[in-house]
Design an enzyme around this catalytic site. Structure first.
Site, PDB file in Angstrom:
ATOM      1  N   GLU A 131      -2.804  -3.239   2.102  1.00  0.00           N
ATOM      2  CA  GLU A 131      -3.568  -2.007   1.869  1.00  0.00           C
ATOM      3  C   GLU A 131      -3.364  -1.473   0.456  1.00  0.00           C
ATOM      4  O   GLU A 131      -4.304  -0.981  -0.188  1.00  0.00           O
ATOM      5  CB  GLU A 131      -3.124  -0.938   2.890  1.00  0.00           C
ATOM      6  CG  GLU A 131      -3.937   0.318   2.880  1.00  0.00           C
ATOM      7  CD  GLU A 131      -5.412   0.060   3.209  1.00  0.00           C
ATOM      8  OE1 GLU A 131      -5.703  -0.248   4.360  1.00  0.00           O
ATOM      9  OE2 GLU A 131      -6.251   0.158   2.291  1.00  0.00           O
ATOM     10  N   VAL A 134      -5.444  -2.502  -3.180  1.00  0.00           N
ATOM     11  CA  VAL A 134      -6.732  -2.014  -3.702  1.00  0.00           C
ATOM     12  C   VAL A 134      -6.810  -0.493  -3.574  1.00  0.00           C
ATOM     13  O   VAL A 134      -6.626   0.052  -2.488  1.00  0.00           O
ATOM     14  CB  VAL A 134      -7.934  -2.637  -2.942  1.00  0.00           C
ATOM     15  CG1 VAL A 134      -9.257  -2.142  -3.520  1.00  0.00           C
ATOM     16  CG2 VAL A 134      -7.881  -4.156  -2.979  1.00  0.00           C
ATOM     17  N   GLY A 136      -4.961   2.060  -4.468  1.00  0.00           N
ATOM     18  CA  GLY A 136      -3.788   2.911  -4.224  1.00  0.00           C
ATOM     19  C   GLY A 136      -3.785   3.561  -2.862  1.00  0.00           C
ATOM     20  O   GLY A 136      -3.683   2.885  -1.841  1.00  0.00           O
ATOM     21  N   ILE A 138      -6.120   5.109  -1.161  1.00  0.00           N
ATOM     22  CA  ILE A 138      -7.335   5.116  -0.313  1.00  0.00           C
ATOM     23  C   ILE A 138      -7.232   3.965   0.698  1.00  0.00           C
ATOM     24  O   ILE A 138      -7.049   2.815   0.292  1.00  0.00           O
ATOM     25  CB  ILE A 138      -8.620   4.924  -1.164  1.00  0.00           C
ATOM     26  CG1 ILE A 138      -8.699   5.971  -2.278  1.00  0.00           C
ATOM     27  CG2 ILE A 138      -9.856   4.988  -0.274  1.00  0.00           C
ATOM     28  CD1 ILE A 138      -9.878   5.763  -3.237  1.00  0.00           C
ATOM     29  N   GLY A 189       3.483   5.700 -14.642  1.00  0.00           N
ATOM     30  CA  GLY A 189       3.667   4.612 -13.660  1.00  0.00           C
ATOM     31  C   GLY A 189       2.370   4.045 -13.131  1.00  0.00           C
ATOM     32  O   GLY A 189       2.355   3.353 -12.118  1.00  0.00           O
ATOM     33  N   GLU A 192      -0.237  -1.563 -15.125  1.00  0.00           N
ATOM     34  CA  GLU A 192       0.411  -2.817 -14.751  1.00  0.00           C
ATOM     35  C   GLU A 192       1.508  -3.137 -15.768  1.00  0.00           C
ATOM     36  O   GLU A 192       1.502  -2.604 -16.884  1.00  0.00           O
ATOM     37  CB  GLU A 192      -0.622  -3.950 -14.744  1.00  0.00           C
ATOM     38  CG  GLU A 192      -1.684  -3.802 -13.680  1.00  0.00           C
ATOM     39  CD  GLU A 192      -1.105  -3.708 -12.282  1.00  0.00           C
ATOM     40  OE1 GLU A 192      -0.423  -4.636 -11.838  1.00  0.00           O
ATOM     41  OE2 GLU A 192      -1.323  -2.678 -11.613  1.00  0.00           O
ATOM     42  N   ASP A 203      -7.490  -6.174 -13.673  1.00  0.00           N
ATOM     43  CA  ASP A 203      -6.970  -5.568 -12.437  1.00  0.00           C
ATOM     44  C   ASP A 203      -8.123  -5.164 -11.512  1.00  0.00           C
ATOM     45  O   ASP A 203      -8.073  -5.404 -10.299  1.00  0.00           O
ATOM     46  CB  ASP A 203      -6.101  -4.353 -12.789  1.00  0.00           C
ATOM     47  CG  ASP A 203      -5.556  -3.670 -11.551  1.00  0.00           C
ATOM     48  OD1 ASP A 203      -4.685  -4.252 -10.884  1.00  0.00           O
ATOM     49  OD2 ASP A 203      -6.033  -2.561 -11.230  1.00  0.00           O
ATOM     50  N   LYS A 207      -8.955  -6.659  -7.705  1.00  0.00           N
ATOM     51  CA  LYS A 207      -9.229  -5.828  -6.524  1.00  0.00           C
ATOM     52  C   LYS A 207     -10.626  -6.114  -5.968  1.00  0.00           C
ATOM     53  O   LYS A 207     -10.819  -6.161  -4.749  1.00  0.00           O
ATOM     54  CB  LYS A 207      -9.086  -4.351  -6.891  1.00  0.00           C
ATOM     55  CG  LYS A 207      -7.638  -3.968  -7.210  1.00  0.00           C
ATOM     56  CD  LYS A 207      -7.589  -2.631  -7.923  1.00  0.00           C
ATOM     57  CE  LYS A 207      -6.161  -2.181  -8.172  1.00  0.00           C
ATOM     58  NZ  LYS A 207      -6.075  -1.075  -9.133  1.00  0.00           N
ATOM     59  N   GLY A 304       0.203   5.082  -8.803  1.00  0.00           N
ATOM     60  CA  GLY A 304       1.343   5.994  -8.864  1.00  0.00           C
ATOM     61  C   GLY A 304       2.302   5.777  -7.702  1.00  0.00           C
ATOM     62  O   GLY A 304       1.954   5.191  -6.678  1.00  0.00           O
TER      63      GLY A 304
END
Ligand code: NDP
Ligand code: HSE
Length: 436
Positions: A131, A134, A136, A138, A189, A192, A203, A207, A304
């Site tokens: 999960e 992709v 963060g 959501i 943070g 990557e 990135d 995803k 994050g």
């Protein structure tokens, strides 16, 4: 304890590892009461066991040898949060071989080596939770794979890289320069380990590989995704976009038309009143169109420590429930078989509107020359701005076009860039969100 609990080992005590540990340790009682059994964080492995990560671990939890964890029979779920391809891949395959379920946030690994990992997981009858890979926080993987299983998905697109959205927002709203905004995203943070993955669109493409495979049943196709990053975006283009009523966002787009699917990542101009144009900072948003649901929008923090930790913990909890009930169901896609009929459309064949910025000498005939070349390729101009009037130096001439074929645009720009009246390579951006 072992009989009742589900035991977890984390590899990588960085941004996401620390966020995950904070949730597991600080919310231990709440999680136990929600699940009906305890989640025990037995070990976290990291190469550096000295650095402060903002959380005090119980004695003995932090170790420096991930292999010990992989071979520990008491660990049920291995959570890979170290990133990179090697040795993350080998650690995951070893965990699977040893019958452990795996959770990972490593989209780079899944997008490029996912077939082998999911195949091994199916063989060993263990789950792979991804999960956090992709968007963060959501829960988009769950949405696509579970909640929307009754839909044929027609398109799925949006902002799925927090770092580049943070940079573009800072450049647009605060006039902060690219480099400073990137440094801020790194300090927070979001970026990557190699931030070129964020700013070059890689990135987002990782995803989109995962999302398009889940949504359309195609194989993981990272190398076939057309990818452009945000490095060419200048304050001048942000300003012109605004004058035309648009914002620039890095979009990841997957849409199906007939037997083809478009999968592409590139900076995109969206009308200012488009919902996704108003997604700012580290936030991500994903728009989905399905035949049963119509359209839906998902919005939340895309990177994050704590938002991503939240997604990792959701996988841990789901898998732990599966362990308790004997149900295992998350090895990969929405379909058990891949769809061999759907072909990925070449970027040359897509049709979209364009923003063009020419650096043209302010001399008679220049505009008719440019518009003549565009017209000869079936590209029609919707609107135009010309700034300044300097006979010696080039001035920016900015145009918005109606929908055109990418290949026609590429050929026209090649011809225009060769003109002696054009002093620099033409900047072009694709425009989505409907013809205004
Ligand atoms: P970090 O670099 O912050 O953390 C990675 C940690 O793993 C570091 O502490 C690193 O140690 C450690 N590590 C590296 N190699 C090993 C090894 N062989 N054994 C044990 N530990 C090791 O990365 P993030 O937490 O940001 O990202 C982790 C993963 O999550 C990546 O796959 C990333 O793409 C993904 N992700 C990140 C998000 C974010 O917001 N940051 C969001 C969603 C996904 P050292 O520093 O000493 O090298
Ligand atoms: N670097 C990634 C981003 C982390 O900025 O979106 C979340 O996947």
């Amino acid at each position: 304890m072992k009989n009742n609990s589900v035991t977890i080992g984390i590899i990588g005590f960085g941004t996401v590892g620390a966020g995950t540990a904070k949730i597991l340790l600080r919310k231990r009682a709440e999680l136990e009461s929600k699940l009906g059994f305890p989640l025990v964080l037995k070990n976290i492995a990291d190469l550096d066991t000295k650095r402060d990560r903002g959380i005090k671990l119980p004695s003995g939890v932090l170790i420096n040898d991930a292999k010990a964890m992989l071979n520990d029979p008491s660990i049920d779920i291995v959570v890979e949060l170290m990133g990179g391809i090697h040795p993350a891949k080998e650690f995951i395959l070893q965990a699977i071989k040893n019958g452990k379920h795996v959770v990972t946030a490593n989209k780079a690994l899944l997008a490029t080596e996912g077939h082998e990992i999911f195949k091994a997981a199916r063989k060993s009858k263990v789950d792979i939770g991804f999960e956090a890979s992709v968007a963060g926080s959501i829960p988009i993987i769950k949405v696509v794979r579970e909640s929307l299983i009754g839909n044929n998905i027609q398109s799925i697109y949006g902002i799925i890289n927090g770092t580049s959205n943070y940079i573009l927002t800072k450049m647009t709203d605060e006039g902060i320069d690219f480099g400073t905004a990137l440094k801020e995203a790194q300090a927070l943070g979001y970026a990557e380990a190699d931030p070129t993955f964020d700013i070059e669109g890689i990135d987002s493409a990782h995803k989109l590989t995962i999302l398009s495979s889940l949504s359309f049943g195609i194989p993981l196709s990272f190398t076939k995704i057309y990818t452009e990053g945000i490095m060419k975006i200048t304050p001048l283009d942000i300003q012109f976009a605004s004058e035309f009523g648009y914002k620039i966002k890095l979009l990841a787009i997957a849409k199906q038309a007939d037997s083809h699917i478009e999968v592409r990542v590139h900076p995109t101009m969206l009308p200012k009143d488009h919902l996704i144009a108003n997604v700012n900072g580290v936030f991500n948003a994903i728009y989905i169109e399905g035949d049963a649901i119509g359209s839906q929008l998902y919005y939340g923090k895309g990177a994050g420590e704590m938002p991503t930790g939240s997604a990792v913990v959701s996988d841990i909890a789901d898998i732990a429930r599966g362990i308790k009930t004997g149900l295992s169901c998350r090895t990969h896609g929405i379909t058990m078989t891949e769809n061999p009929e759907l072909k990925i459309k070449k970027i040359d064949d897509i049709r979209t509107c364009y923003y063009l910025r020419f650096s043209a000498l302010d001399k008679p005939g220049v505009l008719s020359k440019i518009s003549g070349i565009l017209g000869s390729r079936d590209i029609s101009i919707k609107s135009m701005i010309q700034k300044g009037r300097k006979v010696e130096k080039a001035v920016p001439v900015v145009m918005m076009t109606h929908e055109a074929r990418e290949n026609d645009m590429a050929r026209a720009l090649k011809e225009i860039n060769r003109l002696s009246l054009v002093s620099e390579k033409t900047i072009y951006l694709r425009v989505e969100g409907g013809e205004n």
